[in-house]
Design a protein around this motif. Structure first.
Motif, PDB file in Angstrom:
ATOM      1  N   CYS A 318     -18.274  76.393  66.212  1.00  0.00           N
ATOM      2  CA  CYS A 318     -18.622  76.799  67.575  1.00  0.00           C
ATOM      3  C   CYS A 318     -17.379  76.732  68.455  1.00  0.00           C
ATOM      4  O   CYS A 318     -16.690  75.709  68.513  1.00  0.00           O
ATOM      5  CB  CYS A 318     -19.710  75.883  68.132  1.00  0.00           C
ATOM      6  SG  CYS A 318     -20.129  76.214  69.868  1.00  0.00           S
ATOM      7  N   ARG A 319     -17.110  77.820  69.194  1.00  0.00           N
ATOM      8  CA  ARG A 319     -15.924  77.883  70.044  1.00  0.00           C
ATOM      9  C   ARG A 319     -16.285  77.788  71.533  1.00  0.00           C
ATOM     10  O   ARG A 319     -15.564  78.274  72.394  1.00  0.00           O
ATOM     11  CB  ARG A 319     -15.135  79.164  69.761  1.00  0.00           C
ATOM     12  CG  ARG A 319     -14.574  79.236  68.343  1.00  0.00           C
ATOM     13  CD  ARG A 319     -13.512  80.301  68.222  1.00  0.00           C
ATOM     14  NE  ARG A 319     -12.324  79.971  69.017  1.00  0.00           N
ATOM     15  CZ  ARG A 319     -11.297  80.804  69.187  1.00  0.00           C
ATOM     16  NH1 ARG A 319     -11.326  82.020  68.638  1.00  0.00           N
ATOM     17  NH2 ARG A 319     -10.260  80.439  69.918  1.00  0.00           N
ATOM     18  N   CYS A 333     -15.862  84.332  68.936  1.00  0.00           N
ATOM     19  CA  CYS A 333     -16.434  83.197  68.208  1.00  0.00           C
ATOM     20  C   CYS A 333     -17.157  83.722  66.972  1.00  0.00           C
ATOM     21  O   CYS A 333     -17.951  84.679  67.067  1.00  0.00           O
ATOM     22  CB  CYS A 333     -17.411  82.433  69.096  1.00  0.00           C
ATOM     23  SG  CYS A 333     -18.279  81.100  68.228  1.00  0.00           S
ATOM     24  N   CYS A 357     -21.348  82.963  77.202  1.00  0.00           N
ATOM     25  CA  CYS A 357     -21.848  83.593  75.978  1.00  0.00           C
ATOM     26  C   CYS A 357     -23.199  84.272  76.219  1.00  0.00           C
ATOM     27  O   CYS A 357     -23.446  85.372  75.728  1.00  0.00           O
ATOM     28  CB  CYS A 357     -21.967  82.567  74.862  1.00  0.00           C
ATOM     29  SG  CYS A 357     -20.372  81.914  74.315  1.00  0.00           S
TER      30      CYS A 357
END
Length: 374
Positions: A318-319, A333, A357
């Protein structure tokens, strides 16, 4: 923009085209300028309106740590989950926090396991629940920047005045200026200026941002949330850099005053005390958090309710942290829109309605598909 008073006017296409044209004229011949917005509401508005696609190639918008739910680290979530697992505790929280993944669980999962987790619309709702349920410990999750902290502080004062001894706050409040200091120190970002957070600025005013211009030569504009607000703010930033006079300016004058909100600031000073705090993606930043001060220590959940908090874990791919720091876009990501979706979020940035996101998933992909189809 002072004459633009109605919602439709803030979205007028002809005015927008004029602003876009003027931005391009001012930006012509200038080096690449990178502007970071540090407000989740700005992030959503930019994605929804397709503003990035309207700007010249030498102006880049970067999303920063503007979502308070997103920057809340796993350790805070894990502590909230540990509270929820106690049979004598009721968790009260704003809705976005319920679905944020902790290290191994979430408040949503704990609620499914019969924990008492309630969504409230105000911290005063939690005070009322505490009055109605004196046999239980009511823990409100205090998350947010300077915008929400005064309302939580006011609720703590009400609970103290009314002797509601079973009302507690798990304090995760953060303040924005120290985070801006950390961002300016990150040479990888190459920032030229900031679209500053309007909600926060309505509380703290202009003064706490002045160091950006005086010490770092960065421009800053406090902009509103409608498309024309944001475009006009970008124009103001571009003009300042074009003229070599970086400063802190207010575009959102219909709400923000230079001095901020003195009454809200008084509440912050009475109830809270500064502390170093951990931000998802940015790490521990000196003086960036708020702790409940000694005068109200009896309402501090961490000081009064003992729990064992599990070791912190994060998904290795996970970024979220890099997205919050502006080091990558959501689509970079490897989990984005594949493993991580709004229906099954892996990271906090996909949970909150203000998360980068989530905004990219809802609006950015649609714009990209439209461009590809075009």
């Amino acid at each position: 923009m002072s004459g633009v008073r109605y919602l439709d006017e803030f979205r007028d296409g002809s005015i927008a085209r004029g602003l876009v044209k003027r931005i391009a004229e001012v930006a012509r011949g200038l080096p690449v300028m990178r502007f970071m917005e540090v407000c989740g509401t700005h992030t959503v508005a930019i994605y929804r309106s397709g503003i990035r696609q309207l700007l010249p190639e030498n102006i880049e918008l970067i999303s920063g740590p503007g979502c308070p739910v997103c920057v809340t680290p796993n350790r805070f979530i894990d502590r909230a989950i540990a509270y929820a697992r106690r049979p004598d505790v009721t968790i009260c929280t704003f809705g976005d926090m319920v679905r944020v993944p902790g290290s191994t669980s979430s408040l949503e999962l704990e609620k499914g396991r019969r924990a008492d987790v309630r969504v409230v619309y105000s911290p005063l709702d939690a005070v009322e629940i505490a009055q109605q349920c004196p046999e239980r410990k009511i823990v409100f999750l205090g998350v947010g920047f300077e915008t929400t902290a005064p309302t939580v502080g006011a609720a703590i004062e009400v609970a103290a005045k009314q002797r509601v001894a079973n009302f507690f706050v798990s304090c995760g409040h953060k303040v924005m200026p120290p985070a801006l200091t950390a961002l300016t120190a990150d040479g990888r970002l190459g920032l030229s200026g900031f679209i500053l957070p309007a909600h926060v600025s309505a509380i703290i005013g202009v003064g706490p941002y002045e160091f950006l211009a005086s010490q770092h030569g960065l421009a800053g504009v406090i902009a509103g949330f409608e498309p024309l607000d944001i475009l006009y703010g970008i124009l103001m930033l571009t003009e300042m850099l074009s003229e070599g006079r970086p400063a802190i300016a207010i575009q959102y004058r219909r709400v923000v005053r230079r001095e901020g909100n003195p009454r809200a600031l008084d509440v912050l000073q009475r109830v809270f005390t500064p502390r170093d705090d951990d931000w998802r993606g940015l790490g521990v930043i000196a003086g960036s958090g708020l702790a409940i001060g000694p005068a109200y220590a009896e309402h501090d959940a961490e000081a009064n309710i003992h729990v064992e908090v599990e070791p912190t874990k994060v998904h290795p791919r996970c970024r979220c942290g890099d997205v919050l720091r502006g080091l990558c876009r959501p689509e970079e990501c490897p989990l984005f829109a594949k493993v991580c979706t709004p229906e099954a979020p892996v990271g906090a940035c996909m949970v909150s309605t203000e998360g980068t996101c989530a905004a990219c998933y809802k609006y950015g992909r649609r714009l990209q598909e439209g461009q590809n189809n075009g």
